[in-house]
Design an enzyme around this catalytic site. Structure first.
Site, short mmCIF file in Angstrom:
data_model
loop_
_atom_site.label_atom_id
_atom_site.label_comp_id
_atom_site.label_asym_id
_atom_site.label_seq_id
_atom_site.Cartn_x
_atom_site.Cartn_y
_atom_site.Cartn_z
N LYS A 9 36.71 41.31 32.79
CA LYS A 9 36.86 42.77 32.68
C LYS A 9 38.09 43.08 31.84
CE LYS A 9 40.51 43.38 35.62
NZ LYS A 9 41.80 43.65 35.00
N ASP A 38 41.50 43.91 42.71
CA ASP A 38 40.41 44.21 41.77
C ASP A 38 39.14 43.39 42.02
OD1 ASP A 38 41.40 41.81 40.80
OD2 ASP A 38 41.56 42.48 38.73
#
Length: 176
Positions: A16, A144
């Site tokens: 990401k 995350d």
């Protein structure tokens, strides 16, 4: 351990990027308030899980990756094993991580591997476990990790662990 029809499982762990990141004030828990937009990338690691008798084994194509309890995938195995109320240390599975996401590059490789590990172990050990349970366990591993259960584009708030999916963004190339 009962080995049903799934003796091997393969899961992709996508990298990401943070398309935006605003860091706010310090929270009581020692973290800063964040507002970020995550975007999943095509770049990915591949985790392969093989059910087999014996002690838990974690190996990687990258010799620099720790193959011990310091690795988030190992910690994911321990966490899910305990969540499922299994006795003793993790056993009867070997995991190979084919690393493509650069380590320590801010691309979420360790967190992505942790989320993929939870998915892979769940498919072997308890395929009925709801994805929401896995995401909640993932958030215990890192702020995350929860994003990797959503993927695509998402807004991250709080420590980055409050995830709100966003509409897909136009397909773009990314130069890292």
């Amino acid at each position: 351990m009962k080995h049903g029809p799934l003796a091997a499982v393969r899961v992709r762990a996508h990298a990401k990027v943070n398309l935006s990141l605003r860091v706010g004030g310090l929270r009581a828990d020692g973290y800063h308030d964040l507002r970020t937009v995550f975007q999943a990338l095509a770049l990915h690691d591949t985790l392969t899980f093989v059910a087999r008798p014996g002690p838990f084994v974690l190996e990687s194509s990258d010799a620099r990756l720790p193959a011990d309890p310091g690795n988030l995938a190992w910690r994911a195995a321990d966490l899910l094993w305990q969540h499922l109320r299994r006795d003793g240390p993790v056993r009867d599975v070997a995991v190979h991580i084919e690393k493509r996401i650069p380590m320590r590059a801010g691309l979420g490789g360790g967190s992505a591997d942790a989320a993929a590990a939870l998915l892979g172990f769940a498919r072997l050990w308890d395929p009925q476990l709801p994805p929401s349970d896995l995401a909640a366990l993932g958030r215990r591993l890192g702020a995350d990790v929860g994003f990797f259960f959503t993927g695509g584009a998402a807004l991250g708030l709080g420590r980055g662990d409050e995830i709100y999916p966003l509409a897909d963004l136009p397909r773009l190339g990314v130069l890292l």
